[in-house]
Scaffold this active site. Structure first.
Site, PDB file in Angstrom:
ATOM      1  CB  SER A   1      70.518 -19.248 107.541  1.00 49.03           C
ATOM      2  OG  SER A   1      71.711 -19.871 107.360  1.00 49.03           O
TER       3      SER A   1
ATOM      4  CE  LYS B   1      71.652 -23.173 105.647  1.00 46.33           C
ATOM      5  NZ  LYS B   1      72.462 -22.212 106.500  1.00 46.33           N
TER       6      LYS B   1
ATOM      7  CB  SER C   1      73.558 -19.856 109.773  1.00 44.83           C
ATOM      8  OG  SER C   1      73.427 -18.503 109.764  1.00 44.83           O
TER       9      SER C   1
END
Lengths: 97, 489
Positions: free
Chosen positions: B157, B82, B181
């Site tokens: 997210s 990420k 997330s």
């Protein structure tokens, strides 16, 4: 609390170091009114006998000397690096030189 | 191995093939890179594809494997990261304009651990800006899409990390979970994702959003793959004082043990209040499955869970407003220097650099911490957080795990909730209480809606008992094998 005013919003924005364009202020005020109304559900909770948490684990480590990052590596993302420093525009008595 | 076999094999299988010399890490890495480059224009799951360094790492992994050295199962396996987790020499933007050109001079602890065992870092995945969002639509650079239907969101997210695994651009990835997330995008993309116990994984090098909630965790297509990644990333760190020094030890035998006799608690009232009819029906089918496997289902109460979302949207913005104060336009961020004063430089740099949702949360956080409102909002929320934590503690004294749907609905369409932040916040209703309590939470895929969009089940365990969640998840996976169904991209 009573509804947010434009002055409240501008005061918080100043503390947060953010600018809110004049045209966006009505929408922001409405958003915050909605969010704060939503958050008010917490007034229904009984917290008289509750203690805030102070028990979370934190690890203590020995204070050992280790290698730091090289200065040039640290400065690689600076807008204007001038090793071993970074430079920024000069501001004198509120005015830019 | 053919390219198709490579892309559709779980990590455990790829690892076996590497050891048997039926493929090389360079072949695997090339296959995933080619697939990513081809599919990324429609999925937008990667912000940076690190082709050159990935192939270099793959060559080194092949050398290790060639020497028959004792290697970890993740040696030679590509993993995506990420874009909020720092990678030395690879741009790390947190999907924000303010860090658009930031190249970290160091690796996050989790990345160091992956490199140490010989994993290959494929690139950086898209996400909501500074991990603030539930749909990946708050990325400053591109909207990541759902691989099952590109008109829908992948969740957030960590939407890019989930999309990349689901679409087989990578066999595994890392995300971060602050209010859901990891679990929510894993559910919306139909894969496995786990938020480990708070403190299980070092947060060093993960850009802080809400420090008392953030945890790094893995995405994968199977339970064993996720457990393998967790084993590596939870290893030692002396740079994060909240790291609990309790690494997760991968034990396949334990994970594959029968779940007969396990007790699963279901907060039916909570579930029935928030899940839509389609999700509720799917959830009940999963509960029936666990019953048939010999688990005991008990109805439990989580009496303060309806406060969790409001509590979260005080605590997380409060911590974010403090954490994001470091982005000031001075040292390493976007800088707007054409101003009349230093103060204006801060204001202009931050106002240009941050997106709308980030500004909204900074303002909200600044407000709840400001003089006159601290007790009414922040102080109250931290007390209510304890009630929520106690809900989980009490329930998990009676049961081994708590089951709920992961999300109240399957994936929603791009743009459906962007105009209403509160509606977006509700997407986290089942996940948001878990990080407030600090417990681990696992998402496993549980089938598809009428629109062919994935459902997910959330299993929540006692602190540092991720192994129980993996055990339950594995039993489910063994029977259903949802990982065999792959989106066409």
């Amino acid at each position: 609390m009573s509804a947010w005013t434009k002055q409240d919003l501008e005061n918080i924005a100043k503390l947060a170091k953010l600018a809110i364009p004049e045209k966006d202020i009505p929408a922001r005020l409405q958003e915050f009114a909605d969010i704060l109304k939503y958050i008010e559900v917490l007034n229904q909770a009984n917290i008289e006998t509750t203690q805030a948490n102070t028990q979370d684990h934190l690890s203590m480590y020995n204070d050992e000397v280790s290698t730091s990052l090289p200065i040039d590596a640290v400065l690689q993302n600076a807008v204007e690096p001038e090793s071993p420093f970074f430079t920024i525009p000069a501001f004198i008595e509120g005015g830019k030189s | 191995m053919s390219t198709s076999e490579i892309l559709h094999s779980p990590i455990t299988e790829l690892s076996r093939k590497l050891r048997k010399k039926e493929c090389t890490s360079v072949e695997l890495t090339t296959a995933f890179l080619n697939h990513t480059k081809k599919s990324n224009p429609s999925l937008q799951s990667f912000l940076t594809i690190a082709e050159e360094s990935a192939l270099e790492q793959a060559k080194k992994a092949d050398e290790l494997l060639e020497k028959n050295a004792t290697t970890h199962d993740l040696c030679g396996i590509p993993i995506a990261i990420k874009d909020i987790i720092c990678t030395k020499g690879i741009k790390t933007t947190a999907a924000s304009r303010i860090l658009e050109n930031f190249v970290p001079p160091f690796d996050a602890t989790v990345v160091s651990h992956l490199k140490q065992v010989g994993s290959v870092i494929l690139g950086k995945t898209n996400c909501d800006e500074f991990a603030m969002g539930s749909s990946n639509e708050n990325s400053a650079f591109a909207n990541c899409t759902n691989p099952w239907n590109t008109e829908y969101v992948p969740g957030g997210s960590s939407g890019g990390s989930a999309c990349a695994v689901s679409s087989r651009q990578t066999p595994g990835s890392l995300g971060t979970d602050t209010g859901g997330s990891i679990r929510q995008p894993a559910s919306l993309c139909g894969i496995v994702g786990i938020k480990p116990t708070y403190g299980r994984v070092s947060r060093f090098g993960s850009m802080a959003f809400a420090s008392s909630l953030d945890q790094i965790g893995p995405f994968a297509n199977t339970v064993l793959d996720a457990a393998l990644i967790l084993d590596v990333i939870s290893q030692s760190c002396t740079k994060d004082s909240t790291y609990a020094q309790k690494p997760f030890i991968f034990d396949q035998q334990q994970i594959c043990t029968s779940i007969k006799g396990k007790k699963i608690g279901v907060p039916w009232k909570f579930v029935e209040t928030y899940a839509n009819q389609e999700v509720l029906k799917n959830f009940k089918d999963q509960i029936d499955f666990f019953t048939k496997q010999g688990a005991t289902i008990e109805t439990i109460e989580l009496p303060h869970q309806h406060f969790a979302s409001a509590c979260y949207y005080i605590i997380a913005p409060a911590e974010a407003s403090s954490n994001l104060a470091r982005y000031d336009g001075i040292r390493y961020t976007l800088q707007e220097g054409r101003t009349e004063s230093l103060d204006q430089m801060y204001v202009q740099s931050r106002s240009l650099g941050f997106g709308e949702e980030v500004k909204r949360r900074i303002l909200l956080g600044t407000f709840v911490l400001s003089a006159g409102y601290y007790d009414a909002y922040y102080n109250k929320a931290v007390h209510i957080r304890e009630l929520i934590r106690k809900d989980y503690q009490d329930a998990l004294k009676k049961v081994d795990a708590i089951a709920t749907p992961t999300t109240p609905t399957p994936a929603f369409k791009l743009g459906a909730k962007t105009k209403n932040p509160l509606e977006m916040y509700h997407a986290d209703v089942f996940t948001v209480g878990v990080p407030l309590a600090g417990n681990p939470g696992l998402n496993i895929p549980t089938g598809f809606s009428q629109n062919n969009l994935p459902f997910g089940l959330q299993l929540v365990g006692r602190p540092f008992e991720e192994d129980v969640l993996f055990q339950l998840g594995y039993a489910h996976e063994l029977e259903h094998k949802w990982y065999e169904k792959v989106p066409t991209v």
